[in-house]
Write a protein that holds these residues in place. Structure first.
Motif, PDB file in Angstrom:
ATOM      1  N   LEU A 146       1.754 -54.865 -39.688  1.00  0.00           N
ATOM      2  CA  LEU A 146       2.108 -53.396 -40.334  1.00  0.00           C
ATOM      3  C   LEU A 146       1.573 -52.492 -39.037  1.00  0.00           C
ATOM      4  N   ALA A 147       0.558 -52.839 -38.371  1.00  0.00           N
ATOM      5  CA  ALA A 147       0.062 -51.855 -37.500  1.00  0.00           C
ATOM      6  C   ALA A 147       1.087 -51.756 -36.175  1.00  0.00           C
ATOM      7  N   ALA A 148       1.926 -52.803 -36.076  1.00  0.00           N
ATOM      8  CA  ALA A 148       2.668 -52.878 -34.934  1.00  0.00           C
ATOM      9  C   ALA A 148       4.054 -52.359 -35.167  1.00  0.00           C
ATOM     10  N   ALA A 149       4.452 -52.581 -36.558  1.00  0.00           N
ATOM     11  CA  ALA A 149       5.644 -52.352 -36.910  1.00  0.00           C
ATOM     12  C   ALA A 149       6.222 -50.834 -36.939  1.00  0.00           C
ATOM     13  N   ASP A 150       7.664 -50.604 -36.626  1.00  0.00           N
ATOM     14  CA  ASP A 150       8.255 -49.163 -37.023  1.00  0.00           C
ATOM     15  C   ASP A 150       8.282 -48.966 -38.469  1.00  0.00           C
ATOM     16  N   ALA A 151       8.747 -50.251 -39.176  1.00  0.00           N
ATOM     17  CA  ALA A 151       9.144 -50.120 -40.455  1.00  0.00           C
ATOM     18  C   ALA A 151       8.837 -51.380 -41.205  1.00  0.00           C
ATOM     19  N   CYS A 152       8.681 -51.520 -42.547  1.00  0.00           N
ATOM     20  CA  CYS A 152       8.606 -52.506 -43.319  1.00  0.00           C
ATOM     21  C   CYS A 152       9.948 -52.894 -44.170  1.00  0.00           C
ATOM     22  N   LEU A 153      10.262 -53.906 -44.195  1.00  0.00           N
ATOM     23  CA  LEU A 153      11.573 -54.441 -44.816  1.00  0.00           C
ATOM     24  C   LEU A 153      10.928 -55.356 -45.885  1.00  0.00           C
ATOM     25  N   GLY A 165       4.712 -55.911 -58.494  1.00  0.00           N
ATOM     26  CA  GLY A 165       4.580 -56.263 -57.240  1.00  0.00           C
ATOM     27  C   GLY A 165       5.009 -55.270 -56.096  1.00  0.00           C
ATOM     28  N   LEU A 166       6.195 -54.726 -56.490  1.00  0.00           N
ATOM     29  CA  LEU A 166       6.479 -53.637 -55.202  1.00  0.00           C
ATOM     30  C   LEU A 166       5.616 -52.458 -55.150  1.00  0.00           C
ATOM     31  N   ALA A 167       5.333 -52.067 -56.593  1.00  0.00           N
ATOM     32  CA  ALA A 167       4.718 -50.814 -56.393  1.00  0.00           C
ATOM     33  C   ALA A 167       3.158 -50.995 -55.851  1.00  0.00           C
ATOM     34  N   THR A 172       0.238 -50.152 -50.662  1.00  0.00           N
ATOM     35  CA  THR A 172      -0.182 -50.711 -49.315  1.00  0.00           C
ATOM     36  C   THR A 172       0.185 -50.234 -48.206  1.00  0.00           C
ATOM     37  N   VAL A 173       1.518 -50.218 -48.192  1.00  0.00           N
ATOM     38  CA  VAL A 173       2.029 -49.894 -46.879  1.00  0.00           C
ATOM     39  C   VAL A 173       1.660 -48.206 -46.867  1.00  0.00           C
ATOM     40  N   GLU A 174       1.359 -47.425 -47.822  1.00  0.00           N
ATOM     41  CA  GLU A 174       1.005 -46.126 -47.553  1.00  0.00           C
ATOM     42  C   GLU A 174      -0.523 -45.972 -47.036  1.00  0.00           C
ATOM     43  N   GLU A 175      -0.988 -46.983 -47.565  1.00  0.00           N
ATOM     44  CA  GLU A 175      -2.453 -46.777 -47.048  1.00  0.00           C
ATOM     45  C   GLU A 175      -2.486 -47.194 -45.568  1.00  0.00           C
ATOM     46  N   ILE A 176      -1.746 -48.062 -45.168  1.00  0.00           N
ATOM     47  CA  ILE A 176      -1.729 -48.459 -43.819  1.00  0.00           C
ATOM     48  C   ILE A 176      -1.162 -47.584 -43.092  1.00  0.00           C
ATOM     49  N   ARG A 177      -0.271 -46.766 -43.478  1.00  0.00           N
ATOM     50  CA  ARG A 177       0.270 -45.735 -42.686  1.00  0.00           C
ATOM     51  C   ARG A 177      -0.833 -44.582 -42.426  1.00  0.00           C
ATOM     52  N   VAL A 178      -1.683 -44.256 -43.295  1.00  0.00           N
ATOM     53  CA  VAL A 178      -2.722 -43.336 -43.116  1.00  0.00           C
ATOM     54  C   VAL A 178      -3.782 -44.032 -42.281  1.00  0.00           C
TER      55      VAL A 178
END
Ligand SMILES: Nc1ncnc2c1ncn2[C@@H]1O[C@H](COP(=O)(O)OP(=O)(O)O)[C@@H](O)[C@H]1O
Ligand SMILES: [Mg+2]
Length: 267
Positions: A146-153, A165-167, A172-178
């Motif tokens: 996730l640190a290397a990705a442009d986007a998560c699928l 599970g999706l929520a 998590t993705v939001e947290e990693i973005r920050v």
């Protein structure tokens, strides 16, 4: 086209058995079939993406790449599908977290390896899509992806607890973005293993679309026995049975992914 056009998509979901690996293999194949140059990174110690693509010999692996013993270029191997290659995984990956210890930059090992790859590629051989098949947990391997990705699928199985599970995944993705990667975004959620015989599947599709709206791809991947059989033949389902509903769905998903990419680039 510029080098920046290599797109890095992480196939992530902390749950196992939702279709991450199946989607990596078959979306990768469908993208390659329409002319994209695709590299799958097998980041799961189970190595299912590698086995499912018929890779038996694993001289070099993602573990060697992450620990600096090999470059991606040295570790990647061709598959039976033209324009589709893979960096295979071995069980060594299990020890990556321990090996990395408290080293600084341990979240960025993979990002740095990818940067080295894109810098070394000439315009005509440039990889256009990197698909990272993540393990089913939020460990250091997934964080590297996730640190290397442009986007998560995000593959999401049509089952009762899908939304919960999706929520969790989206926060998590939001947290990693920050914390790790400000460019990270959600590419889309793909509903998998849809069973047209059950009303539960329809309910899940409806609920997930109601909550996540346009984040959800229009394409839904049906539950299809040919999809489940193909890895044991070391083949993507598109080579195993091109006409089956699973193959056709992955072809459709690939065109949706490309279409979203066009829109992202135009924005
Ligand atoms: N569309 C599908 N139809 C039937 N079986 C599927 C489908 N997608 C995945 N499977 C099967 O479900 C299991 C879990 O899928 P997998 O892609 O390995 O999930 P993950 O990588 O998220 O753990 C595998 O046995 C796979 O063959
Ligand atoms: Mg998997």
């Amino acid at each position: 086209m510029s080098r920046a056009a290599t797109r890095v998509l992480a196939l992530a979901n902390q749950k196992g058995g939702v279709g991450k690996t199946t989607t990596a293999i078959n979306l990768g194949t469908a993208l390659a079939a329409v002319g994209e140059r695709v590299l799958i990174i097998d980041l799961d110690p189970q190595g299912n993406a590698s086995t499912g693509l018929g890779i038996e010999q694993r001289n070099r692996s993602t573990f060697d790449v992450l620990t600096g013993d090999a470059t991606i270029l040295e570790a990647k191997v061709a598959t039976h599908v033209p324009r589709l290659s893979i960096v295979p995984a071995t069980i060594d990956l299990m020890s990556f977290e321990r090996e990395a210890g408290n080293a600084s930059g341990k979240h960025y090992r993979f990002r740095d390896c990818l940067a080295e790859l894109t810098a070394s590629e000439s315009v005509d051989e440039r990889t256009t899509y990197v698909l990272i098949d993540c393990p089913p947990s939020l460990n250091l391997l997934t964080l590297n992806a996730l640190a290397a990705a442009d986007a998560c699928l995000c593959p999401c199985q049509c089952e009762f607890f899908a939304l919960e599970g999706l929520a969790q995944l989206l926060s998590t993705v939001e947290e990693i973005r920050v914390r790790l990667n400000p460019k990270l975004r959600i590419h889309g959620v793909v509903l998998t293993m849809y069973d047209q015989r059950t009303s539960l599947s329809d309910q899940v599709v409806e609920d997930v679309r109601a909550v996540l709206g346009e984040k959800v791809y229009t394409t839904v991947i049906p539950r299809n026995v040919r999809v489940a059989e193909s890895p044991s033949h070391g083949k993507p389902v598109l080579l195993y049975d091109y006409k089956c509903s699973g193959s056709q769905a992955y072809i459709q998903l690939a065109s949706e992914v490309i279409e979203r990419e066009r829109r992202i680039r135009a924005a």
